[in-house]
Scaffold this motif. Structure first.
Motif, PDB file in Angstrom:
ATOM      1  N   TYR A  67      21.571 -31.897 -20.600  1.00  0.00           N
ATOM      2  CA  TYR A  67      21.176 -30.398 -20.642  1.00  0.00           C
ATOM      3  C   TYR A  67      19.388 -30.365 -20.177  1.00  0.00           C
ATOM      4  O   TYR A  67      18.866 -31.239 -21.128  1.00  0.00           O
ATOM      5  CB  TYR A  67      21.363 -29.799 -22.112  1.00  0.00           C
ATOM      6  CG  TYR A  67      20.927 -28.598 -22.356  1.00  0.00           C
ATOM      7  CD1 TYR A  67      21.351 -27.637 -21.656  1.00  0.00           C
ATOM      8  CD2 TYR A  67      19.671 -28.573 -22.964  1.00  0.00           C
ATOM      9  CE1 TYR A  67      20.872 -26.210 -21.885  1.00  0.00           C
ATOM     10  CE2 TYR A  67      19.152 -26.852 -23.228  1.00  0.00           C
ATOM     11  CZ  TYR A  67      19.818 -26.085 -22.580  1.00  0.00           C
ATOM     12  OH  TYR A  67      19.294 -24.712 -22.742  1.00  0.00           O
ATOM     13  N   LEU A  68      19.155 -29.372 -19.529  1.00  0.00           N
ATOM     14  CA  LEU A  68      17.647 -29.277 -19.379  1.00  0.00           C
ATOM     15  C   LEU A  68      17.442 -27.742 -19.805  1.00  0.00           C
ATOM     16  O   LEU A  68      18.107 -26.842 -19.704  1.00  0.00           O
ATOM     17  CB  LEU A  68      17.481 -29.260 -17.694  1.00  0.00           C
ATOM     18  CG  LEU A  68      17.589 -30.439 -17.109  1.00  0.00           C
ATOM     19  CD1 LEU A  68      17.496 -30.225 -15.478  1.00  0.00           C
ATOM     20  CD2 LEU A  68      16.864 -31.534 -17.505  1.00  0.00           C
ATOM     21  N   GLN A  69      16.089 -27.710 -20.838  1.00  0.00           N
ATOM     22  CA  GLN A  69      15.512 -26.540 -20.933  1.00  0.00           C
ATOM     23  C   GLN A  69      14.752 -26.002 -19.966  1.00  0.00           C
ATOM     24  O   GLN A  69      13.729 -26.398 -19.660  1.00  0.00           O
ATOM     25  CB  GLN A  69      14.894 -26.683 -22.348  1.00  0.00           C
ATOM     26  CG  GLN A  69      14.420 -25.330 -22.804  1.00  0.00           C
ATOM     27  CD  GLN A  69      15.280 -24.339 -23.691  1.00  0.00           C
ATOM     28  OE1 GLN A  69      16.685 -25.109 -23.888  1.00  0.00           O
ATOM     29  NE2 GLN A  69      15.122 -23.553 -24.085  1.00  0.00           N
ATOM     30  N   ARG A  83      29.510 -35.874 -12.744  1.00  0.00           N
ATOM     31  CA  ARG A  83      28.151 -36.014 -13.570  1.00  0.00           C
ATOM     32  C   ARG A  83      27.517 -34.498 -13.624  1.00  0.00           C
ATOM     33  O   ARG A  83      27.813 -33.822 -12.511  1.00  0.00           O
ATOM     34  CB  ARG A  83      26.987 -36.841 -12.667  1.00  0.00           C
ATOM     35  CG  ARG A  83      27.435 -38.140 -12.760  1.00  0.00           C
ATOM     36  CD  ARG A  83      26.521 -39.076 -11.858  1.00  0.00           C
ATOM     37  NE  ARG A  83      25.348 -39.239 -12.714  1.00  0.00           N
ATOM     38  CZ  ARG A  83      25.208 -40.313 -13.281  1.00  0.00           C
ATOM     39  NH1 ARG A  83      25.988 -41.185 -13.526  1.00  0.00           N
ATOM     40  NH2 ARG A  83      23.812 -40.394 -14.083  1.00  0.00           N
ATOM     41  N   VAL A  84      27.174 -33.987 -14.773  1.00  0.00           N
ATOM     42  CA  VAL A  84      27.033 -32.445 -14.846  1.00  0.00           C
ATOM     43  C   VAL A  84      25.615 -32.628 -15.640  1.00  0.00           C
ATOM     44  O   VAL A  84      25.372 -33.070 -16.614  1.00  0.00           O
ATOM     45  CB  VAL A  84      28.314 -31.850 -15.675  1.00  0.00           C
ATOM     46  CG1 VAL A  84      28.045 -30.363 -15.909  1.00  0.00           C
ATOM     47  CG2 VAL A  84      29.477 -31.981 -14.968  1.00  0.00           C
ATOM     48  N   VAL A  85      25.111 -31.643 -15.069  1.00  0.00           N
ATOM     49  CA  VAL A  85      23.584 -30.867 -15.687  1.00  0.00           C
ATOM     50  C   VAL A  85      23.671 -29.495 -16.034  1.00  0.00           C
ATOM     51  O   VAL A  85      24.028 -28.780 -15.061  1.00  0.00           O
ATOM     52  CB  VAL A  85      22.568 -31.233 -14.667  1.00  0.00           C
ATOM     53  CG1 VAL A  85      21.277 -30.784 -15.268  1.00  0.00           C
ATOM     54  CG2 VAL A  85      22.197 -33.043 -14.482  1.00  0.00           C
ATOM     55  N   TYR A  86      23.610 -29.290 -17.169  1.00  0.00           N
ATOM     56  CA  TYR A  86      23.464 -27.881 -17.703  1.00  0.00           C
ATOM     57  C   TYR A  86      22.067 -27.307 -17.698  1.00  0.00           C
ATOM     58  O   TYR A  86      21.017 -28.179 -18.155  1.00  0.00           O
ATOM     59  CB  TYR A  86      24.148 -27.793 -18.960  1.00  0.00           C
ATOM     60  CG  TYR A  86      25.588 -27.712 -18.926  1.00  0.00           C
ATOM     61  CD1 TYR A  86      26.482 -26.637 -18.459  1.00  0.00           C
ATOM     62  CD2 TYR A  86      26.279 -28.817 -19.688  1.00  0.00           C
ATOM     63  CE1 TYR A  86      27.825 -26.846 -18.528  1.00  0.00           C
ATOM     64  CE2 TYR A  86      27.720 -29.061 -19.776  1.00  0.00           C
ATOM     65  CZ  TYR A  86      28.408 -27.785 -19.101  1.00  0.00           C
ATOM     66  OH  TYR A  86      29.532 -27.894 -19.213  1.00  0.00           O
ATOM     67  N   CYS A  87      21.609 -26.261 -17.422  1.00  0.00           N
ATOM     68  CA  CYS A  87      20.074 -25.781 -17.536  1.00  0.00           C
ATOM     69  C   CYS A  87      20.288 -24.366 -17.863  1.00  0.00           C
ATOM     70  O   CYS A  87      21.131 -23.413 -17.418  1.00  0.00           O
ATOM     71  CB  CYS A  87      19.645 -25.947 -16.020  1.00  0.00           C
ATOM     72  SG  CYS A  87      17.858 -25.344 -15.983  1.00  0.00           S
ATOM     73  N   ASP A  88      19.435 -23.762 -18.860  1.00  0.00           N
ATOM     74  CA  ASP A  88      19.277 -22.582 -19.435  1.00  0.00           C
ATOM     75  C   ASP A  88      17.907 -22.581 -20.009  1.00  0.00           C
ATOM     76  O   ASP A  88      17.201 -23.423 -20.418  1.00  0.00           O
ATOM     77  CB  ASP A  88      20.105 -22.421 -20.509  1.00  0.00           C
ATOM     78  CG  ASP A  88      20.631 -20.896 -20.691  1.00  0.00           C
ATOM     79  OD1 ASP A  88      21.696 -20.359 -20.297  1.00  0.00           O
ATOM     80  OD2 ASP A  88      19.661 -20.222 -21.377  1.00  0.00           O
ATOM     81  N   ASN A  89      17.179 -21.196 -20.124  1.00  0.00           N
ATOM     82  CA  ASN A  89      15.926 -20.798 -20.717  1.00  0.00           C
ATOM     83  C   ASN A  89      16.155 -20.372 -22.138  1.00  0.00           C
ATOM     84  O   ASN A  89      15.193 -20.248 -22.827  1.00  0.00           O
ATOM     85  CB  ASN A  89      15.177 -20.167 -19.871  1.00  0.00           C
ATOM     86  CG  ASN A  89      15.926 -18.557 -19.829  1.00  0.00           C
ATOM     87  OD1 ASN A  89      16.950 -18.575 -20.272  1.00  0.00           O
ATOM     88  ND2 ASN A  89      14.986 -17.794 -19.597  1.00  0.00           N
ATOM     89  N   GLN A 143      29.336 -33.978  -8.622  1.00  0.00           N
ATOM     90  CA  GLN A 143      28.182 -33.773  -9.263  1.00  0.00           C
ATOM     91  C   GLN A 143      28.025 -32.077  -9.222  1.00  0.00           C
ATOM     92  O   GLN A 143      28.122 -31.579  -8.233  1.00  0.00           O
ATOM     93  CB  GLN A 143      26.896 -34.268  -8.437  1.00  0.00           C
ATOM     94  CG  GLN A 143      26.962 -35.757  -8.263  1.00  0.00           C
ATOM     95  CD  GLN A 143      25.656 -36.506  -7.746  1.00  0.00           C
ATOM     96  OE1 GLN A 143      24.947 -36.893  -8.366  1.00  0.00           O
ATOM     97  NE2 GLN A 143      25.490 -35.976  -6.484  1.00  0.00           N
ATOM     98  N   PHE A 144      27.498 -31.561 -10.463  1.00  0.00           N
ATOM     99  CA  PHE A 144      27.421 -30.323 -10.911  1.00  0.00           C
ATOM    100  C   PHE A 144      26.211 -29.992 -11.398  1.00  0.00           C
ATOM    101  O   PHE A 144      25.715 -30.729 -12.230  1.00  0.00           O
ATOM    102  CB  PHE A 144      28.526 -29.800 -11.672  1.00  0.00           C
ATOM    103  CG  PHE A 144      29.994 -29.906 -10.922  1.00  0.00           C
ATOM    104  CD1 PHE A 144      30.542 -29.075 -10.425  1.00  0.00           C
ATOM    105  CD2 PHE A 144      30.601 -31.260 -11.162  1.00  0.00           C
ATOM    106  CE1 PHE A 144      31.859 -29.044  -9.754  1.00  0.00           C
ATOM    107  CE2 PHE A 144      31.846 -31.498 -10.661  1.00  0.00           C
ATOM    108  CZ  PHE A 144      32.404 -30.213  -9.869  1.00  0.00           C
ATOM    109  N   LEU A 145      25.299 -28.931 -10.848  1.00  0.00           N
ATOM    110  CA  LEU A 145      24.280 -28.234 -11.545  1.00  0.00           C
ATOM    111  C   LEU A 145      24.413 -26.658 -12.015  1.00  0.00           C
ATOM    112  O   LEU A 145      24.476 -26.181 -10.989  1.00  0.00           O
ATOM    113  CB  LEU A 145      22.891 -28.678 -10.701  1.00  0.00           C
ATOM    114  CG  LEU A 145      21.683 -27.915 -10.983  1.00  0.00           C
ATOM    115  CD1 LEU A 145      21.260 -28.590 -12.259  1.00  0.00           C
ATOM    116  CD2 LEU A 145      20.489 -28.177  -9.882  1.00  0.00           C
ATOM    117  N   ASP A 146      24.590 -26.758 -13.116  1.00  0.00           N
ATOM    118  CA  ASP A 146      24.903 -25.234 -13.490  1.00  0.00           C
ATOM    119  C   ASP A 146      23.820 -24.761 -14.152  1.00  0.00           C
ATOM    120  O   ASP A 146      23.174 -24.963 -15.376  1.00  0.00           O
ATOM    121  CB  ASP A 146      26.078 -25.617 -14.798  1.00  0.00           C
ATOM    122  CG  ASP A 146      26.481 -24.146 -15.451  1.00  0.00           C
ATOM    123  OD1 ASP A 146      26.952 -23.270 -14.244  1.00  0.00           O
ATOM    124  OD2 ASP A 146      26.593 -24.066 -16.660  1.00  0.00           O
TER     125      ASP A 146
END
Length: 270
Positions: A129-131, A101-107, A75-78
């Motif tokens: 992907y999360l904003q 499982r990978v979750v990307y996050c950026d603003n 599991q990865f939270l980037d």
């Protein structure tokens, strides 16, 4: 102003440079604006190794992700994903562990426009992907919890991000807060720029970016190591970025032309 207008259309502020778009320009991408290119050229005039540093950071992420996947992390939270540049983290992880499982996050709204490219997962795995902004860890954890099992180890990745967050803005508290939500066996991995090797050029770059509205917090080796307090550092510990497990990847052309001004490390939460 960055964000969305009342119709839901994405608005992008092109009046001042943005670190993610400058990074894209350094890497030879096309998702940047004249203001980003202009500031990028000014940074190059101060230190021509900046594009090499950008590639070295990406290469560190590839090697660290590979090491983590080979050592059982699934599991990865980037956070601070940036504009997609292949191979992305999920491609590296899922090449070793298809069920990762990978979750990307950026603003950055530009990253949001590229989210579809980030979401190409293996059938066995998950990529989402999360904003959200790193300064809002509660929102990040809330979103990640819907995709990741936070009772199992997670690799927290922040690639070339924390040197844009000052101590005054709570950089250390942000990392500590995020790690507090992750279980034993989780990891923190990140590279970080430093002024240790080029103090005069770094001071000039910091001042120039500050004048353009961009924070640059270049930390010493000891200051960077503080992010890993309480964690078990993976050998070789805090290292010059391209010297962290070089056998896990390919060298970046130009990385040996003088010391690359930054450090990288991976640490395990006991």
């Amino acid at each position: 102003m960055t964000g969305q207008d009342p119709t839901g259309a994405i608005q992008i502020d092109t009046s001042k440079p943005h670190p993610a778009r400058m990074y894209d320009w350094y890497l030879g991408g096309k998702d940047n604006y004249p203001v980003d290119e202009e500031m990028g050229k000014q940074m190059l005039a101060l230190d021509p190794r900046v594009p090499v540093m950008a590639r070295v950071n990406r290469a560190f992420m590839h090697r660290a992700t590979r090491w983590l996947a080979e050592n059982g992390v699934r599991q990865f939270l980037d956070i601070g994903t940036g504009i997609p540049t292949e191979p992305n983290l999920h491609q590296v992880a899922q090449a070793i562990a298809p069920d990762a499982r990978v979750v990307y996050c950026d603003n950055d709204p530009i990253v949001l426009t590229h989210a579809a490219a980030l979401l190409r997962s293996t059938p066995e795995g998950v990529t989402e992907y999360l904003q959200a902004d790193v300064r809002d860890p509660a929102t990040i954890i809330e979103g990640a919890r819907k995709i990741l099992d936070l009772s199992r180890p997670v690799a927290l990745s922040l690639v070339a991000l924390l040197h844009f967050v000052s101590d005054e803005d709570g950089a250390h508290e942000l990392i500590a807060g995020l790690l507090s939500e992750l279980p034993s066996g989780s990891y923190l991995m990140m590279p970080h720029a430093s002024a240790d090797f080029t103090p005069e050029e770094s001071a000039a770059a910091t001042a120039k970016l500050k004048a353009a509205g961009v924070t640059l917090a270049l930390r010493s080796r000891a200051e960077f190591a503080r992010f890993f307090d309480g964690l078990e550092l993976v050998e070789p510990g805090v290292a010059v970025v391209h010297e962290w497990h070089p056998e896990l990847g390919e060298p970046v052309p130009g990385q040996d032309d003088g010391v690359i001004p930054g450090y990288g490390a991976v640490g395990r939460k006991p």
